[in-house]
Design an enzyme around this catalytic site. Structure first.
Site, short mmCIF file in Angstrom:
data_model
loop_
_atom_site.label_atom_id
_atom_site.label_comp_id
_atom_site.label_asym_id
_atom_site.label_seq_id
_atom_site.Cartn_x
_atom_site.Cartn_y
_atom_site.Cartn_z
N PRO A 118 37.63 30.50 59.24
CA PRO A 118 39.08 30.43 59.46
C PRO A 118 39.48 29.32 60.44
O PRO A 118 40.65 28.98 60.53
CB PRO A 118 39.43 31.80 60.05
CG PRO A 118 38.25 32.67 59.80
CD PRO A 118 37.06 31.77 59.71
N GLU B 288 29.91 37.54 63.63
CA GLU B 288 31.05 36.99 64.39
C GLU B 288 31.18 35.49 64.19
O GLU B 288 32.22 34.90 64.48
CB GLU B 288 30.91 37.29 65.89
CG GLU B 288 30.95 38.78 66.25
CD GLU B 288 32.12 39.51 65.62
OE1 GLU B 288 33.28 39.10 65.86
OE2 GLU B 288 31.87 40.48 64.88
N ASP C 135 48.83 18.43 32.36
CA ASP C 135 49.84 17.43 32.02
C ASP C 135 50.53 16.97 33.29
O ASP C 135 51.07 17.77 34.04
CB ASP C 135 50.88 18.02 31.05
CG ASP C 135 50.40 17.96 29.61
OD1 ASP C 135 49.43 17.23 29.34
OD2 ASP C 135 50.99 18.65 28.77
#
Ligand code: 4GX
Length: 245
Positions: free
Chosen positions: A90, A117, A170
């Site tokens: 994170p 951790e 596209d």
């Protein structure tokens, strides 16, 4: 392109990647996938990969030595290809489609999936080139993040998606949310399919889809339209959509 994943749960990566688009790309040798377990690079009788955090506190921290050795073995299998070592956490840069479009140019992507951790910071400083994050939430290990990245990058490799899927790319629909999709039945207890999709007028269908994509983007993700230049036709379609609401 090849992916190498350093993980305590190699079966999770091999299992997760063995389905659908990624599974087929691996089977066809369009991408390579290898896994490296840091536990195989320990030297003590308990095959220790983690230890208590300096400074105290809850949880365990992954030791750097087994991870460094696993990454180095992965690099030896690259036959001198350019590589990038990416740690999932994170604390990393949040992944976006444009980050992944850049990453598909890297011949060997070494993904480090941490548990507990976290990882001794010296491994991240010395051995990792980048740190990437799925987003601002916490999962239990980097393996699911590695699978997301492998999946999203594999789809970008030329020849992996069939022609129908490529149509999705596209260029005029770029940076917009997708339009709604319908299949049979034409009418039923859940309602009817929009008339425009049934009349076979392909120009009209294309305009309807663009209008829906623009309208849904404006309503649900207005920030995506902030720095997007709309053509005069797109601008008119969006106004039409918003007027009808
Ligand atoms: N996007 N996690 C990794 C352990 C960890 C912590 C610090 C390295 C450094 C996550 C995410 C994520 C939780 C995976 C902590 N490893 N990974 N793990 N969000 O939440 O990628």
């Amino acid at each position: 392109m090849r992916f190498d994943v350093v993980t305590l749960f190699p079966e999770m990566i091999l299992g997760g990647a063995s389905y659908g688009v990624t599974g087929k790309a691996i089977k066809r040798n369009i991408v390579g996938l290898s896994v490296w377990n840091p536990r195989d690079y320990t030297h003590d009788r308990h095959r220790t990969v983690d230890d208590r955090p300096y400074g105290g506190g809850p949880g365990m921290v992954m030791k750097y030595q087994p991870l460094v050795d696993a990454v180095n073995v992965a690099k030896q299998h690259s036959k001198g290809m350019k590589n990038k070592v990416v740690c999932l956490s994170p604390q990393g840069k949040q992944i976006t489609q444009s980050l992944l479009i850049e990453a598909v140019q890297t011949p060997q992507l070494i993904l480090v999936a941490g548990r507990y951790e976290g990882i001794d910071e010296r491994f991240i400083d010395v051995t990792c080139d980048e740190e990437w994050s799925l987003g601002n939430y916490v999962i239990s290990g980097g393996e699911l993040a590695a699978l997301v990245i492998i999946d999203a990058i594999t789809r970008l490799i030329p020849g992996v998606l069939g022609d129908e899927d490529s149509a999705k790319q596209d260029s005029y629909m770029e940076d917009l949310l997708d339009c709604p999709h319908f299949t049979r039945p034409e009418q039923g207890e859940y309602g009817a399919v929009p008339e425009t999709l049934l009349n076979g007028n392909h120009g009209e269908i294309k305009r309807w889809r663009m209008k829906q994509a623009l309208g849904r983007t404006a309503q649900r993700r207005p920030e995506l339209l902030k720095d997007k230049e709309l053509t005069a036709e797109q601008d008119a379609l969006l106004k039409e959509f918003l007027n009808e609401e």
